[in-house]
Design a protein around this motif. Structure first.
Motif, PDB file in Angstrom:
ATOM      1  N   LYS A  54       0.815  -1.218   0.000  1.00  0.00           N
ATOM      2  CA  LYS A  54       0.000   0.000   0.000  1.00  0.00           C
ATOM      3  C   LYS A  54       0.850   1.270   0.000  1.00  0.00           C
ATOM      4  O   LYS A  54       0.624   2.186   0.797  1.00  0.00           O
ATOM      5  CB  LYS A  54      -0.966  -0.014   1.164  1.00  0.00           C
ATOM      6  N   LEU A  55       1.799   1.320  -0.914  1.00  0.00           N
ATOM      7  CA  LEU A  55       2.614   2.521  -1.057  1.00  0.00           C
ATOM      8  C   LEU A  55       1.752   3.725  -1.421  1.00  0.00           C
ATOM      9  O   LEU A  55       1.985   4.828  -0.935  1.00  0.00           O
ATOM     10  CB  LEU A  55       3.697   2.301  -2.119  1.00  0.00           C
ATOM     11  N   HIS A  56       0.733   3.499  -2.237  1.00  0.00           N
ATOM     12  CA  HIS A  56      -0.155   4.592  -2.637  1.00  0.00           C
ATOM     13  C   HIS A  56      -0.943   5.133  -1.438  1.00  0.00           C
ATOM     14  O   HIS A  56      -1.189   6.336  -1.353  1.00  0.00           O
ATOM     15  CB  HIS A  56      -1.087   4.143  -3.757  1.00  0.00           C
ATOM     16  N   VAL A  57      -1.290   4.277  -0.500  1.00  0.00           N
ATOM     17  CA  VAL A  57      -1.987   4.735   0.705  1.00  0.00           C
ATOM     18  C   VAL A  57      -1.028   5.559   1.569  1.00  0.00           C
ATOM     19  O   VAL A  57      -1.414   6.589   2.135  1.00  0.00           O
ATOM     20  CB  VAL A  57      -2.567   3.531   1.489  1.00  0.00           C
ATOM     21  N   TYR A  58       0.213   5.111   1.658  1.00  0.00           N
ATOM     22  CA  TYR A  58       1.239   5.850   2.405  1.00  0.00           C
ATOM     23  C   TYR A  58       1.414   7.249   1.824  1.00  0.00           C
ATOM     24  O   TYR A  58       1.440   8.239   2.559  1.00  0.00           O
ATOM     25  CB  TYR A  58       2.549   5.052   2.360  1.00  0.00           C
ATOM     26  N   MET A  59       1.527   7.333   0.509  1.00  0.00           N
ATOM     27  CA  MET A  59       1.720   8.636  -0.137  1.00  0.00           C
ATOM     28  C   MET A  59       0.498   9.534   0.089  1.00  0.00           C
ATOM     29  O   MET A  59       0.634  10.721   0.391  1.00  0.00           O
ATOM     30  CB  MET A  59       1.974   8.462  -1.633  1.00  0.00           C
ATOM     31  N   GLY A  60      -0.675   8.965  -0.032  1.00  0.00           N
ATOM     32  CA  GLY A  60      -1.889   9.744   0.189  1.00  0.00           C
ATOM     33  C   GLY A  60      -2.022  10.225   1.624  1.00  0.00           C
ATOM     34  O   GLY A  60      -2.444  11.361   1.874  1.00  0.00           O
ATOM     35  N   SER A  61      -1.642   9.379   2.562  1.00  0.00           N
ATOM     36  CA  SER A  61      -1.739   9.781   3.972  1.00  0.00           C
ATOM     37  C   SER A  61      -0.721  10.871   4.304  1.00  0.00           C
ATOM     38  O   SER A  61      -1.008  11.773   5.094  1.00  0.00           O
ATOM     39  CB  SER A  61      -1.577   8.584   4.898  1.00  0.00           C
ATOM     40  N   LEU A  62       0.476  10.801   3.707  1.00  0.00           N
ATOM     41  CA  LEU A  62       1.446  11.877   3.916  1.00  0.00           C
ATOM     42  C   LEU A  62       0.931  13.192   3.356  1.00  0.00           C
ATOM     43  O   LEU A  62       1.021  14.239   4.006  1.00  0.00           O
ATOM     44  CB  LEU A  62       2.788  11.527   3.261  1.00  0.00           C
ATOM     45  N   GLY A  63       0.385  13.155   2.157  1.00  0.00           N
ATOM     46  CA  GLY A  63      -0.159  14.370   1.555  1.00  0.00           C
ATOM     47  C   GLY A  63      -1.324  14.932   2.343  1.00  0.00           C
ATOM     48  O   GLY A  63      -1.407  16.134   2.601  1.00  0.00           O
ATOM     49  N   GLY A  64      -2.227  14.055   2.750  1.00  0.00           N
ATOM     50  CA  GLY A  64      -3.382  14.502   3.530  1.00  0.00           C
ATOM     51  C   GLY A  64      -2.989  15.075   4.879  1.00  0.00           C
ATOM     52  O   GLY A  64      -3.533  16.092   5.316  1.00  0.00           O
ATOM     53  N   THR A  65      -2.034  14.430   5.543  1.00  0.00           N
ATOM     54  CA  THR A  65      -1.575  14.927   6.836  1.00  0.00           C
ATOM     55  C   THR A  65      -0.884  16.276   6.692  1.00  0.00           C
ATOM     56  O   THR A  65      -1.084  17.177   7.510  1.00  0.00           O
ATOM     57  CB  THR A  65      -0.621  13.910   7.498  1.00  0.00           C
ATOM     58  N   THR A  66      -0.074  16.420   5.647  1.00  0.00           N
ATOM     59  CA  THR A  66       0.596  17.701   5.407  1.00  0.00           C
ATOM     60  C   THR A  66      -0.415  18.809   5.198  1.00  0.00           C
ATOM     61  O   THR A  66      -0.307  19.888   5.795  1.00  0.00           O
ATOM     62  CB  THR A  66       1.526  17.599   4.180  1.00  0.00           C
ATOM     63  N   VAL A  67      -1.408  18.558   4.366  1.00  0.00           N
ATOM     64  CA  VAL A  67      -2.425  19.580   4.089  1.00  0.00           C
ATOM     65  C   VAL A  67      -3.264  19.858   5.335  1.00  0.00           C
ATOM     66  O   VAL A  67      -3.569  21.018   5.638  1.00  0.00           O
ATOM     67  CB  VAL A  67      -3.300  19.154   2.892  1.00  0.00           C
ATOM     68  N   LEU A  68      -3.623  18.820   6.078  1.00  0.00           N
ATOM     69  CA  LEU A  68      -4.411  19.018   7.301  1.00  0.00           C
ATOM     70  C   LEU A  68      -3.671  19.893   8.309  1.00  0.00           C
ATOM     71  O   LEU A  68      -4.232  20.855   8.841  1.00  0.00           O
ATOM     72  CB  LEU A  68      -4.762  17.670   7.935  1.00  0.00           C
ATOM     73  N   PHE A  69      -2.400  19.572   8.568  1.00  0.00           N
ATOM     74  CA  PHE A  69      -1.637  20.380   9.514  1.00  0.00           C
ATOM     75  C   PHE A  69      -1.367  21.776   8.958  1.00  0.00           C
ATOM     76  O   PHE A  69      -1.276  22.731   9.723  1.00  0.00           O
ATOM     77  CB  PHE A  69      -0.341  19.671   9.915  1.00  0.00           C
ATOM     78  N   GLY A  70      -1.255  21.904   7.646  1.00  0.00           N
ATOM     79  CA  GLY A  70      -1.122  23.227   7.046  1.00  0.00           C
ATOM     80  C   GLY A  70      -2.375  24.068   7.260  1.00  0.00           C
ATOM     81  O   GLY A  70      -2.296  25.255   7.585  1.00  0.00           O
ATOM     82  N   LEU A  71      -3.543  23.448   7.099  1.00  0.00           N
ATOM     83  CA  LEU A  71      -4.798  24.170   7.353  1.00  0.00           C
ATOM     84  C   LEU A  71      -4.933  24.550   8.819  1.00  0.00           C
ATOM     85  O   LEU A  71      -5.378  25.669   9.142  1.00  0.00           O
ATOM     86  CB  LEU A  71      -5.996  23.319   6.922  1.00  0.00           C
ATOM     87  N   LEU A  72      -4.565  23.633   9.714  1.00  0.00           N
ATOM     88  CA  LEU A  72      -4.606  23.959  11.144  1.00  0.00           C
ATOM     89  C   LEU A  72      -3.644  25.093  11.477  1.00  0.00           C
ATOM     90  O   LEU A  72      -3.974  25.996  12.260  1.00  0.00           O
ATOM     91  CB  LEU A  72      -4.256  22.733  11.984  1.00  0.00           C
ATOM     92  N   LEU A  73      -2.483  25.083  10.870  1.00  0.00           N
ATOM     93  CA  LEU A  73      -1.503  26.138  11.079  1.00  0.00           C
ATOM     94  C   LEU A  73      -2.025  27.467  10.541  1.00  0.00           C
ATOM     95  O   LEU A  73      -1.876  28.513  11.177  1.00  0.00           O
ATOM     96  CB  LEU A  73      -0.191  25.751  10.405  1.00  0.00           C
ATOM     97  N   TYR A  74      -2.643  27.425   9.369  1.00  0.00           N
ATOM     98  CA  TYR A  74      -3.215  28.633   8.769  1.00  0.00           C
ATOM     99  C   TYR A  74      -4.324  29.194   9.659  1.00  0.00           C
ATOM    100  O   TYR A  74      -4.416  30.396   9.873  1.00  0.00           O
ATOM    101  CB  TYR A  74      -3.748  28.309   7.372  1.00  0.00           C
ATOM    102  N   TRP A  75      -5.165  28.306  10.196  1.00  0.00           N
ATOM    103  CA  TRP A  75      -6.226  28.753  11.097  1.00  0.00           C
ATOM    104  C   TRP A  75      -5.621  29.346  12.365  1.00  0.00           C
ATOM    105  O   TRP A  75      -6.090  30.369  12.869  1.00  0.00           O
ATOM    106  CB  TRP A  75      -7.144  27.581  11.458  1.00  0.00           C
ATOM    107  N   HIS A  76      -4.580  28.710  12.883  1.00  0.00           N
ATOM    108  CA  HIS A  76      -3.938  29.193  14.107  1.00  0.00           C
ATOM    109  C   HIS A  76      -3.366  30.594  13.901  1.00  0.00           C
ATOM    110  O   HIS A  76      -3.428  31.432  14.804  1.00  0.00           O
ATOM    111  CB  HIS A  76      -2.834  28.228  14.535  1.00  0.00           C
ATOM    112  N   LEU A  77      -2.817  30.848  12.729  1.00  0.00           N
ATOM    113  CA  LEU A  77      -2.184  32.143  12.468  1.00  0.00           C
ATOM    114  C   LEU A  77      -3.172  33.223  12.065  1.00  0.00           C
ATOM    115  O   LEU A  77      -2.966  34.394  12.365  1.00  0.00           O
ATOM    116  CB  LEU A  77      -1.108  31.986  11.390  1.00  0.00           C
ATOM    117  N   THR A  78      -4.257  32.860  11.354  1.00  0.00           N
ATOM    118  CA  THR A  78      -5.170  33.888  10.830  1.00  0.00           C
ATOM    119  C   THR A  78      -6.548  33.874  11.466  1.00  0.00           C
ATOM    120  O   THR A  78      -7.256  34.873  11.376  1.00  0.00           O
ATOM    121  CB  THR A  78      -5.360  33.706   9.314  1.00  0.00           C
ATOM    122  N   ARG A  79      -6.940  32.773  12.078  1.00  0.00           N
ATOM    123  CA  ARG A  79      -8.301  32.581  12.604  1.00  0.00           C
ATOM    124  C   ARG A  79      -9.354  32.827  11.520  1.00  0.00           C
ATOM    125  O   ARG A  79     -10.510  33.123  11.801  1.00  0.00           O
ATOM    126  CB  ARG A  79      -8.596  33.493  13.797  1.00  0.00           C
TER     127      ARG A  79
END
Length: 119
Positions: A54-79
């Protein structure tokens, strides 16, 4: 929330975002430059192992986690306030976020098709 705890949240969000993004980029580079070009020369068992593990699942989970934490970071900085998002820093973070979402969508489409071809 106290300023110290807000700083702690920021540091944790940013650290996880950067670490997972580095894993995502490194894994994608490895796939694009080494694994995919040589996939035709590999034994079929090796390619099916990549798909089975499931290399494709690994890649998708890395991408999704990166974007999720990026959105949380964006919310934290801008509300998500118009004034914060309209500032120079908010605009730069927003452009980076749009590019990250685009990378996730394009990567998902490319990896998905590649897995179908390999399988």
């Amino acid at each position: 929330m106290s300023p110290d705890s807000m700083l702690y949240v920021f540091v944790v969000l940013r650290s996880v975002h950067i670490a997972v993004a580095a894993l995502w980029l490194g894994s994608a580079a490895l796939l694009v430059w080494f694994v995919m070009p040589s996939a035709g020369n590999l034994a079929p068992e090796m390619v099916t192992r990549l798909v089975r593990r499931k290399l494709h699942v690994y890649m998708g989970s890395l991408g999704g986690t990166t974007v999720l934490f990026g959105l949380l970071l964006y919310w934290h900085l801008t509300r998500f306030s118009a004034a914060s998002m309209g500032s120079h820093a908010g605009s730069a973070y927003g452009i980076g976020g749009v590019m990250g979402l685009a990378a996730l969508i394009i990567g998902g489409a490319v990896v998905g098709r590649s897995v179908e071809k390999i399988a």
